[in-house]
Write a protein that holds these residues in place. Structure first.
Motif, PDB file in Angstrom:
ATOM      1  N   ALA A   1     -19.430  47.656 147.310  1.00  0.00           N
ATOM      2  CA  ALA A   1     -18.817  47.506 146.159  1.00  0.00           C
ATOM      3  C   ALA A   1     -19.486  47.167 145.083  1.00  0.00           C
ATOM      4  N   ALA A   2     -20.556  46.121 145.163  1.00  0.00           N
ATOM      5  CA  ALA A   2     -21.330  45.752 144.070  1.00  0.00           C
ATOM      6  C   ALA A   2     -22.120  46.954 143.780  1.00  0.00           C
TER       7      ALA A   2
ATOM      8  N   VAL B   1     -13.562  45.590 151.388  1.00  0.00           N
ATOM      9  CA  VAL B   1     -13.637  44.607 152.391  1.00  0.00           C
ATOM     10  C   VAL B   1     -12.141  44.803 153.392  1.00  0.00           C
ATOM     11  N   THR B   2     -11.267  45.463 152.781  1.00  0.00           N
ATOM     12  CA  THR B   2     -10.048  45.714 153.540  1.00  0.00           C
ATOM     13  C   THR B   2      -9.522  47.186 153.730  1.00  0.00           C
ATOM     14  N   GLN B   3     -10.604  48.130 153.515  1.00  0.00           N
ATOM     15  CA  GLN B   3     -10.212  49.440 153.480  1.00  0.00           C
ATOM     16  C   GLN B   3     -10.149  50.126 154.978  1.00  0.00           C
TER      17      GLN B   3
ATOM     18  N   TYR C   1     -21.593  54.674 154.978  1.00  0.00           N
ATOM     19  CA  TYR C   1     -20.179  54.999 155.542  1.00  0.00           C
ATOM     20  C   TYR C   1     -19.337  54.071 154.724  1.00  0.00           C
ATOM     21  N   GLN C   2     -19.319  52.983 154.217  1.00  0.00           N
ATOM     22  CA  GLN C   2     -18.599  52.231 153.459  1.00  0.00           C
ATOM     23  C   GLN C   2     -18.234  52.926 152.212  1.00  0.00           C
ATOM     24  N   ALA C   3     -19.454  53.533 151.677  1.00  0.00           N
ATOM     25  CA  ALA C   3     -19.347  54.270 150.556  1.00  0.00           C
ATOM     26  C   ALA C   3     -18.484  55.612 150.726  1.00  0.00           C
TER      27      ALA C   3
ATOM     28  N   TRP D   1     -12.379  43.567 142.110  1.00  0.00           N
ATOM     29  CA  TRP D   1     -11.156  44.521 142.660  1.00  0.00           C
ATOM     30  C   TRP D   1     -11.847  45.364 143.567  1.00  0.00           C
ATOM     31  N   LEU D   2     -13.064  46.130 143.429  1.00  0.00           N
ATOM     32  CA  LEU D   2     -13.702  47.056 144.138  1.00  0.00           C
ATOM     33  C   LEU D   2     -14.318  46.175 145.330  1.00  0.00           C
TER      34      LEU D   2
END
Length: 223
Positions: free
Chosen positions: A91-92, A62-64, A7-9, A56-57
């Motif tokens: 992100a990692a 975490v804020t998207q 989902y995050q990706a 940065w990623l």
């Protein structure tokens, strides 16, 4: 957790906010990496540039989501810490894929020789050292990003300033796993010696795990 990361990706890809850090990294490599350069020097340069890009990623991931969406996801995921951890891992992971691709390109175009072009450098050990140095910088970058954005810092200006400063310190401070790994590649290039940064990788993993644990724990308190 797999569904949360997917989902995050998906959010990250659709938002196209990843373009800025990725293009910055590509420009960074375009300036500093050339075909025929000593492989260890180029690998060190490639790894070092990935640290601020990873931070940065992390901030992007975490804020998207809007606050309401984060609350819904946290409820479905079983708590805010779990949802926050998925964003950090996404992100990692993206940074790791980017660094792996960059390392592969460097191995293809660089000369397997020392800085003075007098000693041959074997590519398999050099590639392994480059990948581990990249992993060190990704982990340290993830730690920097986790500590310099929500839930610890909510104001964007303070977050950006803290990220820039922390990323710089992670690259130049004595004792930093990232500095040790990158320096090992660059100094090893002088003599054609490959230093595989196993201990720096373990140190970076410990720092990243501690930073992620703190950030995830505080999400329940500070949101």
């Amino acid at each position: 957790m797999t569904a949360l990361i997917h989902y995050q990706a998906s959010l990250l890809l659709r938002s196209q906010r990843w373009l800025a850090p990725v293009l910055l990294y590509a420009a960074f490599l375009g300036v500093g990496v050339r075909s025929g350069q000593p492989v260890l020097d180029s690998l060190g340069y490639t790894a070092a540039g990935l640290l601020p890009v990873t931070a940065w990623l992390v901030q992007i991931c975490v804020t998207q989501e809007p606050p309401a969406a984060r609350s819904v996801v946290a409820a479905a995921a079983g708590g805010q810490p779990r949802a926050h951890l998925a964003a950090l891992l996404t992100a990692a992971g993206c940074a790791g894929l980017l660094g792996t691709a960059a390392t592969a390109v460097v191995l293809l175009i660089s000369e397997p020789a020392s800085t003075g072009h007098t000693v041959r450098v074997p590519l398999p050990p050099a590639g392994a050292a480059g990948l581990l140095a990249t992993a060190c910088c990704v982990l340290l970058g993830a730690a920097v990003g986790a500590l310099c954005t929500r839930p610890l810092l909510h104001r964007r200006g303070w977050s950006v300033a803290a990220t820039v400063l922390a990323a710089l310190l992670a690259l130049v401070t004595t004792g930093s796993p990232a500095k040790y790994a990158v320096t090992g590649l660059v100094t090893g290039s002088l003599t054609g010696t490959v230093h595989v940064p196993v201990l720096p990788l373990l140190g970076a993993a410990a720092v990243a795990a501690a930073a992620a644990a703190l950030a995830c724990r505080l999400t329940s308190v500070r949101g």
